[in-house]
Design a protein around this motif. Structure first.
Motif, mmCIF file in Angstrom:
data_model
loop_
_atom_site.group_PDB
_atom_site.id
_atom_site.type_symbol
_atom_site.label_atom_id
_atom_site.label_comp_id
_atom_site.label_asym_id
_atom_site.label_seq_id
_atom_site.Cartn_x
_atom_site.Cartn_y
_atom_site.Cartn_z
ATOM 1 N N ALA A 1 128.911 86.699 -17.677
ATOM 2 C CA ALA A 1 127.665 87.464 -17.527
ATOM 3 C C ALA A 1 126.816 87.340 -18.780
ATOM 4 C CB ALA A 1 127.982 88.926 -17.233
ATOM 5 N N LEU A 2 127.448 87.377 -19.941
ATOM 6 C CA LEU A 2 126.709 87.187 -21.192
ATOM 7 C C LEU A 2 126.127 85.784 -21.265
ATOM 8 C CD1 LEU A 2 129.094 89.004 -23.693
ATOM 9 C CD2 LEU A 2 126.672 89.541 -23.356
ATOM 10 N N ALA A 3 126.903 84.784 -20.865
ATOM 11 C CA ALA A 3 126.413 83.409 -20.901
ATOM 12 C C ALA A 3 125.237 83.211 -19.948
ATOM 13 C CB ALA A 3 127.551 82.448 -20.548
ATOM 14 N N SER A 4 125.229 83.929 -18.840
ATOM 15 C CA SER A 4 124.129 83.795 -17.875
ATOM 16 C C SER A 4 122.814 84.343 -18.419
ATOM 17 C CB SER A 4 124.492 84.484 -16.558
ATOM 18 O OG SER A 4 125.418 83.690 -15.835
ATOM 19 N N LEU A 5 122.892 85.194 -19.417
ATOM 20 C CA LEU A 5 121.643 85.647 -20.056
ATOM 21 C C LEU A 5 120.908 84.466 -20.686
ATOM 22 C CD1 LEU A 5 122.777 89.002 -21.725
ATOM 23 C CD2 LEU A 5 121.327 88.724 -19.698
ATOM 24 N N ASP A 6 121.656 83.491 -21.187
ATOM 25 C CA ASP A 6 121.007 82.306 -21.758
ATOM 26 C C ASP A 6 120.320 81.485 -20.664
ATOM 27 O OD1 ASP A 6 121.963 83.016 -24.265
ATOM 28 O OD2 ASP A 6 123.776 81.792 -24.068
ATOM 29 N N VAL A 7 120.904 81.457 -19.467
ATOM 30 C CA VAL A 7 120.280 80.762 -18.337
ATOM 31 C C VAL A 7 118.955 81.439 -17.988
ATOM 32 C CG1 VAL A 7 120.539 80.139 -15.908
ATOM 33 C CG2 VAL A 7 122.511 80.022 -17.451
ATOM 34 N N LEU A 8 118.973 82.774 -17.930
ATOM 35 C CA LEU A 8 117.742 83.510 -17.623
ATOM 36 C C LEU A 8 116.713 83.340 -18.735
ATOM 37 C CD1 LEU A 8 119.340 86.783 -16.217
ATOM 38 C CD2 LEU A 8 118.090 85.055 -14.913
ATOM 39 N N PHE B 1 131.334 96.930 -14.411
ATOM 40 C CA PHE B 1 130.729 96.383 -13.196
ATOM 41 C C PHE B 1 130.835 94.865 -13.098
ATOM 42 C CE2 PHE B 1 128.229 100.396 -13.591
ATOM 43 C CZ PHE B 1 128.628 100.965 -12.387
ATOM 44 N N HIS B 2 131.181 94.184 -14.191
ATOM 45 C CA HIS B 2 131.174 92.720 -14.195
ATOM 46 C C HIS B 2 132.561 92.158 -13.886
ATOM 47 C CE1 HIS B 2 127.127 92.765 -15.670
ATOM 48 N NE2 HIS B 2 127.475 93.425 -16.756
ATOM 49 N N HIS B 3 132.607 91.196 -12.981
ATOM 50 C CA HIS B 3 133.864 90.515 -12.693
ATOM 51 C C HIS B 3 134.319 89.715 -13.913
ATOM 52 C CE1 HIS B 3 136.976 88.554 -10.407
ATOM 53 N NE2 HIS B 3 136.494 87.368 -10.718
ATOM 54 N N ASP B 4 133.375 89.097 -14.621
ATOM 55 C CA ASP B 4 133.690 88.294 -15.808
ATOM 56 C C ASP B 4 132.565 88.518 -16.813
ATOM 57 O OD1 ASP B 4 134.042 86.282 -17.736
ATOM 58 O OD2 ASP B 4 134.880 84.875 -16.279
ATOM 59 N N ARG B 5 132.781 89.430 -17.754
ATOM 60 C CA ARG B 5 131.705 89.807 -18.672
ATOM 61 C C ARG B 5 131.285 88.645 -19.567
ATOM 62 N NH1 ARG B 5 130.735 92.336 -23.710
ATOM 63 N NH2 ARG B 5 128.968 93.794 -23.626
ATOM 64 N N ALA B 6 132.212 87.793 -19.964
ATOM 65 C CA ALA B 6 131.859 86.654 -20.818
ATOM 66 C C ALA B 6 130.875 85.730 -20.105
ATOM 67 C CB ALA B 6 133.114 85.890 -21.229
ATOM 68 N N HIS C 1 121.808 79.895 -10.418
ATOM 69 C CA HIS C 1 123.162 80.430 -10.489
ATOM 70 C C HIS C 1 123.370 81.158 -11.820
ATOM 71 C CE1 HIS C 1 127.780 79.596 -10.284
ATOM 72 N NE2 HIS C 1 127.470 80.763 -9.751
ATOM 73 N N THR C 2 123.711 82.422 -11.739
ATOM 74 C CA THR C 2 123.915 83.256 -12.930
ATOM 75 C C THR C 2 125.233 84.023 -12.777
ATOM 76 O OG1 THR C 2 122.442 84.866 -11.850
ATOM 77 C CG2 THR C 2 121.509 83.536 -13.636
ATOM 78 N N PRO C 3 126.368 83.327 -12.854
ATOM 79 C CA PRO C 3 127.652 83.961 -12.587
ATOM 80 C C PRO C 3 128.074 84.936 -13.683
ATOM 81 C CG PRO C 3 127.983 81.747 -13.435
ATOM 82 C CD PRO C 3 126.499 81.903 -13.222
ATOM 83 N N GLY C 4 129.039 85.758 -13.334
ATOM 84 C CA GLY C 4 129.587 86.727 -14.273
ATOM 85 C C GLY C 4 129.704 88.092 -13.630
ATOM 86 N N HIS C 5 128.580 88.604 -13.153
ATOM 87 C CA HIS C 5 128.644 89.862 -12.414
ATOM 88 C C HIS C 5 129.535 89.647 -11.189
ATOM 89 C CE1 HIS C 5 127.397 93.850 -11.299
ATOM 90 N NE2 HIS C 5 126.952 93.423 -10.120
ATOM 91 N N THR C 6 129.317 88.552 -10.475
ATOM 92 C CA THR C 6 130.245 87.982 -9.499
ATOM 93 C C THR C 6 130.218 86.472 -9.716
ATOM 94 O OG1 THR C 6 128.589 87.666 -7.757
ATOM 95 C CG2 THR C 6 129.732 89.806 -7.810
ATOM 96 N N ASP C 7 131.174 85.771 -9.102
ATOM 97 C CA ASP C 7 131.233 84.319 -9.321
ATOM 98 C C ASP C 7 129.999 83.597 -8.797
ATOM 99 O OD1 ASP C 7 133.691 84.501 -10.533
ATOM 100 O OD2 ASP C 7 134.844 83.910 -8.755
#
Length: 248
Positions: free
Chosen positions: A209-216, A202-207, A158-164
């Motif tokens: 999306a940034l946090a999901s970079l740490d998941v990746l 393009f991001h529903h929630d940019r914050a 799960h890598t939310p931000g671009h969409t939930d």
């Protein structure tokens, strides 16, 4: 126009469609399809299945990273015509049904029309059928945590931000991360190349999306297959950290 099918590793293929990628995982005669491109990419999609020795009937399931029109384009066609299951993160299931829409608005595109590449990209979206909605009538959530019992044994992340409900897919045995739009290596509206976030509109929630970079960044892999742009080789953690650095 022919499907641009790139063999990444044994049983793993990246396909470049009309500005959007999809991935085919093969195991014997069975396939897993990850994303489906724009509606107008259907011919390319079917060609790509044939190019790897498959067919629509051989697709065990369609996995969707997120339910934007350029990734969801032929999912309902495959479900309705070939009874192919369409699987997503549970938070993305209602988005695929179009109970709601988390997608860049026409107004946001027009406000950003002065940026290089935005208007040509928007024209392509219209030509590719990206402004029409193609909901999936009966999408389903992943049946259980961990690796899916499908060709390639992809692991949803799960890598939310671009969409939930945006979801990447990890192939630990191959060191491959399929990142969808959570981390890309290029886009028609970006003058940058290499690992990056999509432009903010393009991001529903940019914050998030940034946090999901740490998941990746925490995933073990040295091959990144993005939703937009070419394959990126090198530690996925470094790619994610580079994208975060470039986002500020």
């Amino acid at each position: 126009m022919r499907a641009d099918v790139r063999r990444v590793a044994e049983g793993i293929h990246l396909v470049h469609g009309g500005h959007t990628n999809w991935i085919i995982l093969t195991e014997g005669d069975a396939l897993t399809l990850i994303d489906t491109g724009y509606p107008a990419d259907r011919g390319l999609l079917l060609d790509s299945l044939a190019a790897v020795g498959g067919s629509p009937e051989a697709v065990a399931a369609v996995l969707i990273t997120h339910a934007h029109n350029d990734h969801l384009g032929s999912a309902e066609y495959l479900r309705a015509t070939h009874r192919t299951p369409v699987l997503l993160h549970e938070a993305e299931v209602p988005h695929a049904r179009r109970d709601f829409l988390q997608q860049v608005s026409v107004g946001a595109v027009l406000r950003n029309g002065w940026r290089p590449g935005v208007l040509p990209w928007a024209a392509h979206v219209v030509r590719a059928g990206g402004t029409a909605q193609h909901p999936v009538a009966a999408p389903a959530a992943f049946p259980s945590p961990g690796p899916l019992d499908l060709p390639g044994r992809p692991v949803p992340v799960h890598t939310p931000g671009h969409t939930d409900g945006h979801c990447a897919y990890h192939l630990p045995h191959a060191g491959v991360v399929i990142s969808g739009d959570a981390l890309v290596s290029g886009h028609a509206t970006s003058r940058r190349t290499g690992p990056q976030l999509l432009p903010a509109m393009f991001h529903h929630d940019r914050a998030r999306a940034l946090a999901s970079l740490d998941v990746l960044a925490a995933l073990d892999g040295d091959v990144l297959l993005p939703g937009h742009g070419p394959v990126h080789r090198g530690p996925v953690g470094d790619a994610a950290r580079r994208a975060r650095d470039r986002a500020f």
